[in-house]
Design a protein around this motif. Structure first.
Motif, short mmCIF file in Angstrom:
data_model
loop_
_atom_site.label_atom_id
_atom_site.label_comp_id
_atom_site.label_asym_id
_atom_site.label_seq_id
_atom_site.Cartn_x
_atom_site.Cartn_y
_atom_site.Cartn_z
N ALA A 67 0.82 -1.21 0.00
CA ALA A 67 0.00 0.00 0.00
C ALA A 67 0.85 1.26 0.00
O ALA A 67 0.53 2.25 -0.68
N GLU A 68 1.96 1.24 0.74
CA GLU A 68 2.81 2.43 0.84
C GLU A 68 3.40 2.80 -0.52
O GLU A 68 3.39 3.96 -0.93
N ILE A 69 3.91 1.79 -1.24
CA ILE A 69 4.51 2.07 -2.54
C ILE A 69 3.42 2.36 -3.58
O ILE A 69 3.55 3.29 -4.38
N ALA A 70 2.35 1.58 -3.54
CA ALA A 70 1.28 1.76 -4.52
C ALA A 70 0.65 3.15 -4.41
O ALA A 70 0.27 3.75 -5.42
N ALA A 71 0.54 3.68 -3.20
CA ALA A 71 -0.05 5.00 -3.01
C ALA A 71 0.74 6.06 -3.77
O ALA A 71 0.16 6.97 -4.39
N ARG A 72 2.07 5.95 -3.74
CA ARG A 72 2.90 6.91 -4.46
C ARG A 72 2.74 6.74 -5.97
O ARG A 72 2.65 7.72 -6.71
N ASP A 118 1.14 9.63 -8.35
CA ASP A 118 1.96 10.24 -9.39
C ASP A 118 1.36 10.07 -10.78
O ASP A 118 1.63 10.87 -11.68
N SER A 119 0.57 9.03 -10.97
CA SER A 119 -0.07 8.79 -12.28
C SER A 119 -1.39 9.55 -12.42
O SER A 119 -2.04 9.47 -13.47
N GLY A 120 -1.78 10.28 -11.38
CA GLY A 120 -3.02 11.06 -11.44
C GLY A 120 -4.26 10.28 -11.10
O GLY A 120 -5.37 10.76 -11.34
N GLU A 121 -4.11 9.08 -10.52
CA GLU A 121 -5.26 8.27 -10.14
C GLU A 121 -5.12 7.87 -8.66
O GLU A 121 -4.95 6.70 -8.35
N PRO A 122 -5.20 8.84 -7.75
CA PRO A 122 -4.93 8.54 -6.34
C PRO A 122 -6.02 7.70 -5.70
O PRO A 122 -7.20 7.80 -6.04
N SER A 123 -5.61 6.86 -4.75
CA SER A 123 -6.58 6.13 -3.93
C SER A 123 -7.31 7.12 -3.03
O SER A 123 -6.70 8.07 -2.50
N ARG A 124 -8.60 6.90 -2.83
CA ARG A 124 -9.41 7.83 -2.05
C ARG A 124 -10.15 7.18 -0.90
O ARG A 124 -10.51 7.85 0.07
N THR A 125 -10.44 5.89 -1.00
CA THR A 125 -11.37 5.27 -0.06
C THR A 125 -10.88 3.92 0.40
O THR A 125 -10.45 3.10 -0.42
N TRP A 126 -10.96 3.69 1.72
CA TRP A 126 -10.61 2.41 2.32
C TRP A 126 -11.76 2.01 3.23
O TRP A 126 -12.44 2.86 3.81
N PHE A 127 -12.00 0.72 3.34
CA PHE A 127 -13.09 0.22 4.17
C PHE A 127 -12.60 -0.92 5.07
O PHE A 127 -11.82 -1.77 4.62
N ALA A 128 -13.13 -0.97 6.28
CA ALA A 128 -13.02 -2.18 7.10
C ALA A 128 -14.08 -3.17 6.62
O ALA A 128 -15.12 -2.77 6.08
N PRO A 129 -13.84 -4.47 6.77
CA PRO A 129 -14.84 -5.46 6.31
C PRO A 129 -16.23 -5.22 6.88
O PRO A 129 -17.22 -5.35 6.14
N ASP A 130 -16.33 -4.89 8.15
CA ASP A 130 -17.65 -4.64 8.74
C ASP A 130 -18.33 -3.44 8.09
O ASP A 130 -19.57 -3.43 7.95
N GLU A 131 -17.55 -2.44 7.69
CA GLU A 131 -18.14 -1.28 7.01
C GLU A 131 -18.72 -1.68 5.66
O GLU A 131 -19.81 -1.22 5.28
N VAL A 132 -17.99 -2.50 4.92
CA VAL A 132 -18.49 -2.94 3.62
C VAL A 132 -19.75 -3.77 3.79
O VAL A 132 -20.74 -3.58 3.06
N ASN A 133 -19.75 -4.70 4.74
CA ASN A 133 -20.94 -5.52 4.97
C ASN A 133 -22.14 -4.65 5.32
O ASN A 133 -23.25 -4.87 4.81
N ALA A 134 -21.95 -3.65 6.18
CA ALA A 134 -23.05 -2.77 6.58
C ALA A 134 -23.53 -1.93 5.40
O ALA A 134 -24.75 -1.73 5.22
N LEU A 135 -22.60 -1.42 4.60
CA LEU A 135 -22.97 -0.60 3.46
C LEU A 135 -23.78 -1.41 2.45
O LEU A 135 -24.79 -0.92 1.91
N LEU A 136 -23.37 -2.63 2.21
CA LEU A 136 -24.12 -3.48 1.29
C LEU A 136 -25.52 -3.78 1.83
O LEU A 136 -26.51 -3.73 1.09
N LYS A 137 -25.61 -4.09 3.11
CA LYS A 137 -26.92 -4.36 3.71
C LYS A 137 -27.82 -3.14 3.60
O LYS A 137 -29.01 -3.25 3.29
N ASP A 138 -27.24 -1.95 3.82
CA ASP A 138 -28.03 -0.72 3.74
C ASP A 138 -28.59 -0.49 2.35
O ASP A 138 -29.60 0.22 2.19
#
Length: 284
Positions: free
Chosen positions: A209-214, A218-238
């Motif tokens: 993740a540390e290297i990939a973030a750079r 630099d390529s103009g496509e930065p990562s913006r969002t990270w989720f914990a598994p419980d957050e993803v499960n809750a978001l899908l249920k919602d």
């Protein structure tokens, strides 16, 4: 992606799929015979990086995640008569799929135009059962309307894959797309990957993740969002889904896939989740 510029992440993913059978030992996790052709004049250079530096954590890690997620998603395709690939990039399933299975590739209009040029140059025709659908995932109306206009039957279950995309979007855009998919026919299945935040990754995941973030910044496509598994499960249920499984890369393929003598190792930064649209009213 930057307007008018090829997506570096799409190129990297295609190069990783193309390089896997040439660089890595057996058992192969996944094979994509069209990826080298689609890369065209870039194939030798990009595959060459993997040949000369295949053990580097970013190159080996990208081969790992791209092959695992492609195998996991395509294993589900046979259960459905229609398959929508959101953020398709340089995915080639539509051009390998059996006749009779409708495949819809949804991606940014500039990406679709670029891909059509690569397909033409490679002599790969777009088959009648495939549609390339321009979609802006940050737009308020979401992907379902353009997919339906292209022929997706929203009254019938479909497989929807959304891979290598969510971590480049805002949380609001992720939620908006899930809300759209959650209104498709009951029995529709979603396969999605997401990235873990710091504190939930293993050591190799942190290093990747540390290297990939750079690289993606630099390529103009930065990562913006990270989720914990419980957050993803809750978001899908919602948004009207029942979660079937939420898996590490290690568990997403059979154990024999990891009996390896090469540089590929399962690391815990990306997870895969499979969920089914219930058709129950969404409350709240």
């Amino acid at each position: 992606m930057n307007e008018g510029q090829p997506s570096r992440t799409a190129l990297s993913a295609a190069a990783a799929r193309a390089a896997h059978p040439l660089v890595d030992d057996r058992p192969l996790i996944f094979t994509d015979p069209l990826a080298p052709r689609l890369l065209g004049g870039l194939a030798d250079e990009m595959i060459g990086y993997h040949r000369s530096n295949g053990g580097h954590i970013i190159l080996a890690g990208t081969r790992t995640v791209t092959t695992v997620r492609s195998r996991y998603a395509e294993a589900r395709a046979g259960a459905f008569g229609q398959y929508a690939i959101l953020g398709a990039g340089l995915d080639t399933y539509a051009f390998r799929a059996p006749a009779g299975r409708r495949v819809f590739e949804a991606d940014h209009p500039a990406t679709q135009e670029w891909k059509r040029g690569l397909l033409d140059a490679a002599g790969i025709p777009v088959p009648e059962h495939a549609s390339l659908v321009p979609v802006d995932f940050e737009a308020p109306d979401g992907p379902v309307r353009p997919l339906a206009a292209a022929g997706l039957d929203t009254a019938r279950p479909a497989l929807v894959s959304w891979l290598g995309v969510a971590y480049f979007l805002t949380r609001d855009a992720v939620a908006g797309t899930l809300a759209e998919i959650g209104r498709l026919a009951p029995g529709t299945e979603l396969v999605m990957d997401y990235a873990l935040p710091p504190g939930l990754r293993d050591a190799d995941g942190d290093a990747y993740a540390e290297i990939a973030a750079r690289v993606v910044r630099d390529s103009g496509e930065p990562s913006r969002t990270w989720f914990a598994p419980d957050e993803v499960n809750a978001l899908l249920k919602d948004h009207g889904f029942d979660v079937v499984e939420n898996l590490t890369l290690e568990r997403a393929v059979p154990p024999r896939a990891w009996r390896r003598t090469d540089a590929l190792r399962p690391f815990d930064y990306f997870r895969l989740v499979r969920a089914v649209v219930t058709g129950r009213p969404v409350t709240g």
